[in-house]
Design a protein around this motif. Structure first.
Motif, short mmCIF file in Angstrom:
data_model
loop_
_atom_site.label_atom_id
_atom_site.label_comp_id
_atom_site.label_asym_id
_atom_site.label_seq_id
_atom_site.Cartn_x
_atom_site.Cartn_y
_atom_site.Cartn_z
N THR A 94 4.96 62.84 15.73
CA THR A 94 3.98 63.50 15.67
C THR A 94 2.44 62.64 16.23
O THR A 94 2.62 61.29 16.10
CB THR A 94 3.51 63.97 14.37
OG1 THR A 94 2.32 64.71 14.37
CG2 THR A 94 3.57 62.83 13.43
N LEU A 95 1.74 63.20 16.82
CA LEU A 95 0.41 62.46 17.56
C LEU A 95 -0.41 63.33 17.98
O LEU A 95 -0.04 64.50 18.40
CB LEU A 95 0.85 61.51 18.49
CG LEU A 95 0.14 60.43 19.06
CD1 LEU A 95 -0.09 59.22 18.04
CD2 LEU A 95 0.59 59.97 20.32
N PRO A 96 -1.66 63.08 17.77
CA PRO A 96 -2.68 63.95 18.73
C PRO A 96 -2.57 64.00 20.19
O PRO A 96 -2.06 62.99 20.58
CB PRO A 96 -3.92 63.33 18.31
CG PRO A 96 -3.83 62.47 17.14
CD PRO A 96 -2.34 61.99 17.09
N ALA A 97 -2.37 65.49 20.59
CA ALA A 97 -1.96 65.60 21.95
C ALA A 97 -2.24 66.92 22.16
O ALA A 97 -2.69 67.88 21.38
CB ALA A 97 -0.31 65.22 22.25
N ARG A 157 9.05 54.50 14.87
CA ARG A 157 8.70 53.92 16.25
C ARG A 157 7.61 54.49 16.86
O ARG A 157 7.17 55.50 16.45
CB ARG A 157 10.01 53.84 16.79
CG ARG A 157 11.23 52.96 16.56
CD ARG A 157 12.53 53.63 16.87
NE ARG A 157 12.73 53.69 18.39
CZ ARG A 157 13.40 52.86 19.23
NH1 ARG A 157 13.64 51.71 18.60
NH2 ARG A 157 13.67 52.99 20.26
N ALA A 158 7.20 53.70 17.76
CA ALA A 158 6.00 54.66 18.54
C ALA A 158 6.37 55.87 18.90
O ALA A 158 7.75 56.23 19.50
CB ALA A 158 5.61 53.53 19.92
N SER A 200 -1.52 55.78 18.45
CA SER A 200 -1.86 56.37 17.37
C SER A 200 -3.11 55.32 16.52
O SER A 200 -3.39 54.27 16.83
CB SER A 200 -0.78 56.04 16.14
OG SER A 200 -1.00 56.28 15.22
N LEU A 201 -3.77 55.94 15.85
CA LEU A 201 -4.84 55.47 14.97
C LEU A 201 -4.45 54.65 14.01
O LEU A 201 -5.21 53.85 13.16
CB LEU A 201 -5.89 56.50 14.48
CG LEU A 201 -6.61 57.43 15.68
CD1 LEU A 201 -7.40 58.31 14.88
CD2 LEU A 201 -7.52 56.60 16.57
N VAL A 233 3.51 59.84 8.39
CA VAL A 233 3.27 60.66 7.03
C VAL A 233 1.94 61.40 7.20
O VAL A 233 1.67 62.54 6.64
CB VAL A 233 3.08 59.40 5.93
CG1 VAL A 233 2.49 60.20 4.68
CG2 VAL A 233 4.52 58.91 5.48
N ALA A 234 0.86 60.86 7.90
CA ALA A 234 -0.56 61.62 8.09
C ALA A 234 -0.14 62.65 8.82
O ALA A 234 -0.98 63.81 8.62
CB ALA A 234 -1.36 60.43 8.73
N GLY A 235 0.61 62.78 9.85
CA GLY A 235 1.06 63.97 10.68
C GLY A 235 1.74 64.90 9.90
O GLY A 235 1.35 66.23 10.16
#
Length: 474
Positions: free
Chosen positions: A138-141, A333-334, A344-345, A354-356
Motif C-alpha cells: 500500500t502507498l499513495p498512488a 519492505r519498501a 512513503s511518508l 498499518v496506516a494503509g
C-alpha cells in the motif's frame, strides 16, 4: 508522472485560510474536465515501452534481502501457472503501470489488488466483513493502477479456469463497471456514510449463492469451517505442542521452523525492545489487553506467494495455561510502487502498511501494529487467524467469477473513496461504458504480457538461471 500527495486535490484552493467547498456536481464536473488532458480512451490497450526492464531482472532484484533458502519456494509457487506467477510478480506490473496514462488523481492504493487479495475477516466487534485484505504494498498512488491490476487478474483467472476469451472480457468489463457505478454512488454520499459503509459477509453469501440452495449451503459450510479453524483451541492444536511447562510452536520445515541464533539473536532477550515498540504502536485500550500476554515462542512461517523469503513469523503468547494468542509478524519492505509513486511518508514500512490498512479497510485487526527488529528490518504485526476467508476459484464458471469480481470492485471503490475524492474519480469515469471498455482492453492485452513474462520465467527456471522448488502440498 506527477508524484503529488494523494490528498493534494485540484479543488483544494484556499483563500484567507478558508477552503472552498464545492458541491458533488461541481467536483464531478472537475473530474470530467480532466479528460481533456488524459482521455478515457487513452487508458485502454497495452504496449510495452521500448526500454521495458527485463522481467527476470526485476524478479531477481525483488529477492534482495530475502532469506535465500526460501527463494526457491517462492519461485516454485510462481511456477505453477500464469495465475500464480501474476500473484507473485507485483513488482513487474508496478513498473509497467508507471508507463501508463493517469488522470492525475491519487488515493491510498493497495498496490497489489488482484482478486485473491480480497476476502472475509472478522472485525473487533466479531462481525465478518468482505474487504481488501493484503496491503503489504500500500502507498499513495494513481487509483487507476489498482483497478487495472484487479481487472487484469480477472482475465488471468478466467484463462486459468479455461473460460472463453469472450467470457474473460465480459468479466473484466463487469468488474470495471461495478467499480465505476459504486464510485458514482459514493460521490453523492456524505463522508461519514462512506466511512461507515461495509460489505457484510451475509451479502457476499447471498450474492455468491444466488438462487442455488446447494451453493448457499456450500458457502455457509465454508464460513463455518473458517470460524472453527480460527478458534484458539483449533489454532493451538494445529500449531503448538507442550514441551515441559511451556508450549512451543511445532516445527514443519521448510514452511514452519525455528530461527537459528544468527537469524534471530534477540530471542535470548525475548524481543523486549521490538515488543515494546510494537506495544507503543497499539491504541491505549489494546495495550491493556496485550499486557496480559507474554511471549512463549517464535518461529518462521512461510506464507503466500509474493511474501515468501521475507522474514515472516508466528509468535505464541500466553496469558494463562489455556489462554493463547497467536500473532503473525510480517516483514514490511519498501512498496513495489515506491520507485514510481514516491517514497512513503513513514520511515518505518511496518507503519506504512498499518496506516494503509486502517485507511483502506472498513475495520482492521485490533492487534495491528508495527515495530523494528534488531537487524533494522521493519515489521507489522496482526492476529494470525481471525476468521480469514479467501476465494477458492477452482471450478468456477463465468457467472460466479463475475459475481465475485463485482464484490472485489465494490470493496476497492469503497477503499479508494475513503482517501480520494469519489466525485472527481466518478466525474472522470463518467456514466457511459467508455471507461469500462478501455480498462477491459488494457486487461486483456496485459494478460497477454503476463503470459509472455510467465513463459520467460519458465524458460529461466529450465535453463538454471533461477532455482525453483515445487512443493508437494503448497
Amino acid at each position: 508522472m506527477s508524484k503529488a500527495r494523494f490528498d493534494d486535490h485540484p479543488e483544494s484552493t484556499t483563500e484567507n485560510s478558508q477552503t472552498a467547498v464545492l458541491s458533488p456536481e461541481e467536483r464531478r464536473a472537475q473530474g470530467s474536465a480532466l479528460r481533456d488532458a488524459v482521455s478515457r480512451e487513452a487508458q485502454g490497450g497495452w504496449k510495452p515501452p521500448k526500454k521495458r526492464r527485463d522481467p527476470i531482472d526485476l524478479l531477481v532484484a525483488s529477492n534482495e534481502g530475502r532469506m535465500p533458502e526460501l527463494v526457491p519456494i517462492r519461485f516454485g509457487r510462481m511456477l505453477q501457472s500464469a495465475f500464480t506467477f501474476y500473484r507473485g510478480s507485483a513488482a513487474i506490473m508496478a513498473a509497467d503501470l508507471a508507463s501508463t496514462p493517469s488522470s492525475g488523481l491519487r488515493v491510498q492504493a493497495c498496490g497489489d489488488a488482484h482478486l485473491l487479495n480480497f476476502g472475509g475477516f472478522a472485525t473487533p466487534e466479531r462481525q465478518v466483513v468482505f474487504d481488501v485484505n493484503d496491503l503489504d504494498e500500500t502507498l499513495p498512488a494513481p487509483w487507476e493502477w489498482d483497478l487495472k491490476r484487479l481487472a487484469t487478474s480477472i482475465v488471468i483467472a478466467a484463462q486459468y479456469l479455461r473460460l472463453h476469451e469472450n467470457e474473460a472480457a465480459r468479466a473484466a468489463t463487469a468488474t470495471v463497471r461495478a467499480y465505476r457505478e459504486r464510485m458514482i454512488e459514493y460521490s453523492s454520499m456524505r463522508s461519514l456514510d462512506v466511512w461507515y459503509d461495509t460489505i457484510p459477509l451475509e451479502r457476499v453469501q447471498a450474492e455468491m449463492g444466488g438462487s442455488s440452495d446447494k451453493l448457499r449451503k456450500l458457502i455457509a459450510r465454508r464460513i463455518e469451517k473458517a470460524r472453527q479453524q480460527s478458534t484458539v483451541e483449533s489454532v493451538f492444536l494445529k500449531l503448538a505442542e507442550h514441551h515441559g511447562a511451556l508450549p512451543k510452536i511445532k516445527d514443519n520445515p521448510p514452511l514452519v521452523f525455528h530461527f537459528s541464533e544468527e537469524q534471530a539473536p534477540a530471542m535470548r532477550t525475548q524481543y523486549r525492545e521490538a515488543l515494546a515498540t510494537y506495544r507503543e504502536s497499539l491504541p491505549e485500550h489494546v495495550r491493556v489487553l496485550f499486557d496480559r500476554f507474554h511471549l512463549c515462542d517464535l518461529a518462521a512461517k512461510v506464507v503466500g506467494v509474493g511474501s515468501v523469503g521475507t522474514l515472516c513469523a508466528v509468535g505464541l503468547f500466553m496469558a494463562a495455561d489455556n489462554d493463547p494468542l497467536f500473532l503473525q509478524v510480517k516483514e514490511a519492505r519498501a512498496s513495489v510502487l515506491e520507485p514510481y509513486a514516491g517514497q512513503s511518508l513513514h520511515a518505518n514500512h511496518g507503519q506504512r502498511v498499518v496506516a494503509g490498512q486502517r485507511l483502506m479497510q472498513a475495520a482492521s485487526d485490533m492487534f495491528l501494529g508495527w515495530t523494528t527488529g534488531e537487524n533494522g528490518r521493519h515489521f507489522y504485526i496482526r492476529q494470525l487467524r481471525d476468521v480469514k476467508i479467501s476465494a477458492i476459484v477452482e471450478g468456477w464458471d463465468v457467472d460466479r467469477l463475475i459475481i465475485y469480481s463485482r464484490l472485489c470492485a465494490r470493496a476497492l471503490a469503497r477503499a479508494h473513496a475513503r482517501s480520494g475524492d469519489a466525485a472527481l474519480i466518478a466525474g472522470y469515469m463518467g456514466s457511459s461504458s467508455l471507461f469500462d471498455n478501455a480498462i477491459c482492453e488494457f486487461a486483456v492485452e496485459y494478460s497477454d504480457q503476463n503470459q509472455r513474462d510467465y513463459r520467460t520465467f519458465v524458460k529461466a527456471v529450465r535453463e538454471g538461471r533461477l532455482e525453483a522448488q515445487v512443493e508437494e502440498n503448497p
